[in-house]
Structure formats: structure tokens, C-alpha cells
Enzyme design. Structure first.
Site, mmCIF file in Angstrom:
data_model
loop_
_atom_site.group_PDB
_atom_site.id
_atom_site.type_symbol
_atom_site.label_atom_id
_atom_site.label_comp_id
_atom_site.label_asym_id
_atom_site.label_seq_id
_atom_site.Cartn_x
_atom_site.Cartn_y
_atom_site.Cartn_z
ATOM 1 N N HIS A 188 66.871 -26.996 -16.463
ATOM 2 C CA HIS A 188 67.955 -25.894 -15.761
ATOM 3 C C HIS A 188 67.054 -24.695 -15.244
ATOM 4 C CE1 HIS A 188 71.909 -23.708 -15.895
ATOM 5 N NE2 HIS A 188 71.023 -22.786 -15.891
ATOM 6 N N GLU A 189 66.101 -24.232 -15.781
ATOM 7 C CA GLU A 189 65.203 -23.028 -15.281
ATOM 8 C C GLU A 189 64.604 -23.684 -14.184
ATOM 9 O OE1 GLU A 189 66.350 -20.120 -15.931
ATOM 10 O OE2 GLU A 189 67.676 -20.687 -17.625
ATOM 11 N N HIS A 191 66.434 -23.436 -11.085
ATOM 12 C CA HIS A 191 66.247 -22.027 -10.532
ATOM 13 C C HIS A 191 65.124 -21.400 -9.786
ATOM 14 C CE1 HIS A 191 70.515 -21.264 -11.871
ATOM 15 N NE2 HIS A 191 69.995 -21.073 -13.289
#
Length: 447
Positions: A24-25, A28
Site C-alpha cells: 500500500h505504501e 504511494h
């Protein structure tokens, strides 16, 4: 051994969640760096740092509590004019007046200003075009969706779906009359049709009454619809096909609906029907599905999870109420990471083949990633969906100014929404606490 297997299941889920958070990170991080934003930290977890290493301008690390993660981007919000002026003059602005929420806004602005390298810093998030900001914020949830698609594809196309095949696993010796609870044959019981026809374990039924069959459901459907009628079955044994004559026994069975419930008539009596049985127990095998089954399942799960999360406060209230009423929980309701850990432990310690347990854990982890995808799209700060809404609002303001020939507006200052963010955060903590307590006191169980 069962306790050890349970613990192993919980640990595997925690590791799987950590991987999900890391991806998920990364969703980003990668576009942020690609668009030139300065990223100070990439962290998995919260709390004290267990390990970190700096590469270039970014510190990568793991923290003690693996229940989330974050990246620290420069200039998530525009600088505060008053604070920037004070910093330029070498002065301190002190605490803001107005109480608790005003102080929170000031603290958020101060923390944001610390990531800036002067007023003209070009490598900041808020200066990016709207579409780039949206891409960065959607990158995290999309990574969870892609991971879920991968896990479902691995589950359905790599391992397969456990399916009842037309291979005979075992044969019943007799037909026990309806209504009797015994499981052993008596001398007066007639021989089961399959045993009388000479069918043996290991035979593969390839044809029933002239119709080819590929699944156990197709085979049983033809047999059930022919009570007392002689049928010709073609079975494959030792690489050769042979025909056998089988007459299904006639038995009375309750009629059931799509949910497996007995159908009753106007007087409340159970409706029965005469069906044919052969006394064949099927062999189950993993049948690999087409490659598109994984993405299709992921999309279907998104719809189901969205229906739950959109009503999350109501669903959490109903779940928490079971602590008082003692009623059974809705198996399709929300659960916390504790509840997910319990389910993972039950899957790992179940009396089932290892492949079945692996498939169960993959399905659980894929479903959790779908939940992360949908949950983070909620249009609320501090969630990713909230940042997308802020970016879109900024784009709408700029577009309207251009259409009306007005000067470009100032960037949207989302720090003003810190009080709302705080309320959302507290609500999420309360709901999470209720779910954790319920998962401890009244947990969902696979069995």
C-alpha cells in the site's frame, strides 16, 4: 500440535498484513518519487522504530506495531502565511488561541512547514497538478486491489477450486430406509444400486443415459431424476471404458430451497419428492479455473465489502449489540484484525489437507486486501479518499477561476479540516475498539 498450528496461522496473517501494508505504501511512494516529490520517510507500522536505513533522501524502516504505515511527503499542504512570515523573521508564533481544535490546526501546519524547504520549494505535494496528486493518493488502495487480484488468481487458477468430480471415492453397501438414524446396514436392507451394478471405487463416470457428464452435479442430477428407471452408465476403469446397468433406488426426500431450507406447504408440512439414489460417494479434487476468475472474484468482493463499509457505523452497532444480547453474529458483518487472526488460526489448525488450509489463508488475506482497498477510498480525512477529495476540490476551484477569468485561487489548505479529521479518527478508534472487544468475547468462527 493444534495450538501450534493456530499460532502459525495468526503469525502468517500478521506477515500477510505487513506485506499488504508495505505494498500500500509503495503504491504511494513510487508515483510520489516519479513526480519529483521529496519523501522523507517510508515506514511500516507505528510506534517505536525497530529498524531503519536511509537511502538517499528517504528513511526506510519498520516500527513496532504492524497495524498501518505511512510515507512522509514534503508539503502535503500549502504553508501557513503567518507562520512562514514568522519563520522568515526568525520569530516563534506560539500557540494558537481558540482552544483545543485551533491548537491542533496550528500543530498540523507547523509539522507540515517542517517538511518544506523555503516558500519556493518545487518538490512538494501541494504544487503538483491535480491528476498527479490523485494518482499518488489512489496508488495505495490500487496496490491492495492488485494484490487481492493476484491472491485470488493464485487461489483459483494456481491451486484451483475444490470440486466434486465424477470419480468414485466409495460405494454404499446398502440403502437404509428413510427415517432410520442408523448408519450400518442390516440384513434386510437392499443392496445399493451402485454396488449391485458392480461399480468400484476409482471408477470415473463419463456418461449417464447417453449423456456425457463432467461434474458430479451433472451425474447426480440425471440419477435423481430417474428413480426406479434402469440407466446405462459408462465408467472408465484402468484406462478402459465399460458399460454398467444401474437402477436408482426410489427414496423420499424433503424439497429444499436455494438456501438449503426445507420447503413446507400451507399447513406447515414438509414437502417431499421421490428421487433416485445410486449410493456413490464422489471424490473431490482441485479444478483450476480460467485466469479471469481471480479478477472477477475481486470485483464481486469489492461490491460486497462496499455494501458493508458504507453502512459501517450501523454494522458495528449491530455487531457490538451481540455482546449484550448474546445473539449469533452476522457472518458477513465487519470484524477487526483480532477477528481475522482468530479465523486465520482456525483455518491453519483445521483437520484438513495442507492445501485446503493454504487456500483458506489465501482467501482470507485477499478479502482483507479488498477491505483495505474499499475502506481507504472513503472520502474522509485522514483516509486516502479524503485527500483525493481535497485535490479534486482544488482542481474545481482552479477550473472555475479560469472559466470566469479570475486570478488563480490559493491552494486548498486541508489543515483547516484537522478538527474533522480528528473526529473521524476518534470514530474509527471507537468502532475498532468495539469490534476488537466483540471479536474477543463473541468471536466469529468457521466451525
Amino acid at each position: 500440535m493444534e495450538v501450534i498450528a493456530f499460532v502459525v496461522g495468526v503469525v502468517l496473517l500478521v506477515v500477510g498484513l505487513a506485506v499488504s501494508i508495505a505494498l500500500h505504501e509503495l503504491g504511494h511512494l513510487w508515483p510520489a518519487k516519479a513526480f519529483g516529490v521529496r519523501v522523507g520517510q517510508y515506514m511500516i507500522g507505528f510506534g517505536p522504530t525497530l529498524f531503519s536505513r536511509r537511502r538517499g533522501e528517504t528513511e526506510y524502516g519498520v516500527k513496532a506495531i504492524p497495524l498501518g504505515g505511512y510515507i512522509s511527503m514534503a508539503g502535503m499542504y500549502p504553508p501557513s502565511p503567518k507562520e512562514q512570515a514568522a519563520r522568515a523573521a526568525g520569530e516563534r508564533t506560539g500557540r494558537a488561541g481558540g482552544g483545543f481544535f485551533a491548537t491542533m490546526v496550528q500543530d498540523a501546519r507547523a509539522a507540515n512547514d517542517e517538511t518544506l524547504d523555503g516558500d519556493g520549494d518545487p518538490r512538494v505535494f501541494y504544487r503538483l497538478p491535480v491528476w498527479k496528486r490523485v494518482v499518488i493518493m489512489l496508488g495505495g488502495p490500487v496496490m491492495n486491489l492488485l494484490f487481492a487480484v493476484f491472491l485470488f488468481a493464485l487461489l483459483f487458477s494456481g491451486i484451483g477450486v475444490q470440486t466434486a468430480t465424477t470419480t468414485v471415492a466409495s460405494i454404499s453397501e446398502c440403502v437404509i430406509p428413510a427415517g432410520e438414524e442408523r448408519t450400518t446396514c442390516a440384513a434386510s436392507d437392499p443392496a445399493a444400486p451402485a454396488a449391485a451394478a458392480g461399480i468400484e471405487p476409482g471408477d470415473v463416470v463419463v456418461e449417464v443415459a447417453g449423456q456425457p457428464v463432467e461434474t458430479f452435479a451433472e451425474m447426480t442430477s440425471l440419477i435423481r431424476s430417474s428413480p426406479g428407471e434402469p440407466l446405462t452408465l459408462v465408467v472408465e476403469r484402468d484406462g478402459e471404458q465399460r458399460s454398467v446397468r444401474l437402477t436408482p433406488a426410489s427414496v423420499e426426500q424433503p424439497v429444499v430451497d436455494d438456501l438449503g431450507r426445507a420447503v413446507t406447504d400451507a399447513d406447515g408440512a414438509v414437502v417431499t419428492e421421490t428421487v433416485g439414489i445410486a449410493g456413490i460417494r464422489q471424490e473431490s479434487a482441485y479444478v483450476r479455473q480460467p485466469i479471469w476468475t481471480g479478477p472477477q472474484t475481486a470485483v464481486e468482493n469489492v461490491g460486497a465489502v462496499a455494501g458493508i463499509i458504507w453502512q459501517l457505523p450501523v454494522k458495528v452497532w449491530e455487531t457490538g449489540a451481540t455482546l449484550i444480547t448474546g445473539e449469533e453474529r452476522d457472518p458477513n458483518g465487519p470484524l477487526s484484525v483480532v477477528g481475522a487472526g482468530v479465523l486465520a488460526g482456525e483455518v491453519a489448525s483445521a483437520e484438513a489437507p495442507v492445501l485446503n488450509r493454504v487456500a483458506g489463508l489465501l482467501s482470507l488475506l485477499a478479502s482483507l486486501n479488498i477491505a483495505l482497498f474499499v475502506f481507504n477510498l472513503l472520502p474522509l480525512l485522514p483516509l486516502d479518499g479524503g485527500h483525493v477529495v481535497v485535490a479534486l476540490w482544488d482542481g474545481i476551484k482552479r477550473a472555475w477561476a479560469k472559466i470566469t477569468n479570475r486570478p488563480p485561487p490559493k491552494p486548498v489548505d486541508a489543515t483547516k479540516l484537522v478538527p474533522v479529521t480528528f473526529v473521524v479518527f476518534i470514530a474509527l478508534v471507537v468502532m475498532g475498539g468495539v469490534l476488537i472487544l466483540t471479536d474477543i468475547v463473541n468471536p466469529l468462527s468457521l466451525f
